[in-house]
Write an enzyme that holds these catalytic residues in place. Structure first.
Site, PDB file in Angstrom:
ATOM      1  N   SER A   1      17.345  66.464  22.308  1.00  0.00           N
ATOM      2  CA  SER A   1      17.860  66.736  20.967  1.00  0.00           C
ATOM      3  C   SER A   1      18.358  68.167  20.903  1.00  0.00           C
ATOM      4  O   SER A   1      17.919  69.028  21.683  1.00  0.00           O
ATOM      5  CB  SER A   1      16.747  66.530  19.944  1.00  0.00           C
ATOM      6  OG  SER A   1      17.080  67.059  18.681  1.00  0.00           O
TER       7      SER A   1
ATOM      8  N   TYR B   1       8.042  69.394  16.475  1.00  0.00           N
ATOM      9  CA  TYR B   1       9.040  68.481  17.037  1.00  0.00           C
ATOM     10  C   TYR B   1       9.933  69.198  18.036  1.00  0.00           C
ATOM     11  O   TYR B   1      10.211  68.691  19.126  1.00  0.00           O
ATOM     12  CB  TYR B   1       9.894  67.858  15.928  1.00  0.00           C
ATOM     13  CG  TYR B   1      10.957  66.941  16.483  1.00  0.00           C
ATOM     14  CD1 TYR B   1      10.620  65.683  16.973  1.00  0.00           C
ATOM     15  CD2 TYR B   1      12.285  67.341  16.568  1.00  0.00           C
ATOM     16  CE1 TYR B   1      11.587  64.847  17.521  1.00  0.00           C
ATOM     17  CE2 TYR B   1      13.259  66.510  17.106  1.00  0.00           C
ATOM     18  CZ  TYR B   1      12.898  65.266  17.582  1.00  0.00           C
ATOM     19  OH  TYR B   1      13.853  64.442  18.138  1.00  0.00           O
TER      20      TYR B   1
END
Length: 334
Positions: free
Chosen positions: A130, A154
């Site tokens: 990501s 995250y």
């Protein structure tokens, strides 16, 4: 359509997710023999509702289960792996970092170690990372040489998974590529807390969508079909020495604010309702501005997104309007 995938043995982890559903359908269309690792039964998943799940082999279990992964790779003689399984929701990661670390970090090393132990059987492994792996940077856009310095749970989970993946490339010669994508959107995402589906549903029911921040957060938004095509193209090119072992950014290379997204959806849906801006202070784990430089993918792979921001949103709106006209089932599933 390329004959590359005919009879190829492919494993997709996270196949019931947004990207997993679209990617699996494309692989099935190309006559690959697809095995999907599925942890939870998700009746609303596009993989299920489209009927694609009836055309693949499903293995039930968690990506953190090393023995299961080893058995799956070995017994199904997997050649290509698309590793998409992850806990992807930033607020959930903030509330429960341990489960996020288990899925995103341990799940990655378990998969890579299982592949390593099978020698040359696995020919290509694509690891879904990501743009969050880069963390907050003073210089934007991110390119693939930008340091991986996630801070929040995250982001850290993605930074760590990337570094572990690179270890298996450099130390063991495992055929791995890493993908780092912008914020993905498209039909099939039933997590209504996400900006795009939640906004579309609110406008569909003539309700005011809620913006929890002040609306200024900026992200690189990319349509899911463009990313599914990018994964397939990357996998097909992993026999090239200038491709294997590298990371690739995939995005539209420009940021849009939360308010930009909401206003564009409102315009496309012909609504006049104003959003409710909560302007909550101290939004946990949110980086103010993120967007990507996809030059490497464009030059090395010849990839570029086919859908503009408005075109992608138009397709997405049409998908959700078709779903929501079928009734209020999705409200009952919240």
């Amino acid at each position: 359509m390329s004959e590359f995938w005919r009879d190829k043995k492919v494993l997709v982890t996270g196949a019931t997710g947004l990207l997993g559903s679209w990617l699996t359908a494309r692989l099935v269309e190309r006559r690959a023999n697809v095995v999907c690792l599925v942890r939870d039964q998700t009746p609303g998943s596009l993989l299920v509702s489209s009927g694609t799940i009836g055309r693949v082999v499903t293995v039930s279990g968690a990506v953190e289960d090393y023995e299961l992964l080893l058995r799956t790779l070995n017994e199904h003689e997997i050649e290509f792996v698309f590793h998409l399984a992850a806990q992807t929701i930033v607020p959930i990661a903030h509330r429960s970092p341990l489960s996020t670390f288990e899925a995103n970090i341990k799940g990655t090393w378990c998969l890579l170690e299982a592949a390593r132990n099978l020698g040359d059987c696995v020919k290509a492994i694509l690891i879904a990372s990501s743009d969050k792996a880069y963390g907050e940077q003073t210089h934007l856009p991110y390119n693939e040489e930008t340091p991986l310095q996630g801070i929040h749970p995250y982001d850290v989970s993605k930074s760590c998974a990337d570094l572990i993946s690179n270890t298996y490339v450099q130390s063991y010669g495992l055929p791995v590529c890493i993908t780092r994508c912008g914020n993905m959107y498209g039909g099939g995402d039933l997590n209504w807390n996400r900006l795009v589906p939640g906004t579309i549903r609110s406008f569909f029911y003539d309700e005011s969508p809620t913006i929890r921040s002040d609306g200024s957060l900026q992200r690189d938004y990319v349509y899911v079909e463009d990313i599914a095509d990018a994964y397939i193209l990357l996998a097909e090119n992993m026999g090239r020495p200038e491709v294997v072992g590298r990371a690739f950014n995939f995005g539209n290379d420009r940021p849009f604010s939360v308010l930009d997204v909401v206003e564009t959806i409102r315009d496309l849906m012909g609504k006049r309702i104003q959003p409710t801006v909560l302007n909550e202070a101290g939004r946990e784990s949110e980086i103010p501005v993120q967007y990507l430089d996809s030059t490497r993918a464009r030059k090395v792979l010849g990839w570029s997104p086919k859908y503009s921001f408005r075109d992608g949103l138009s397709c997405t709106i049409a998908w959700y309007e078709g779903l929501l006209r079928g009734g209020d089932r999705t409200r009952a599933e919240e």
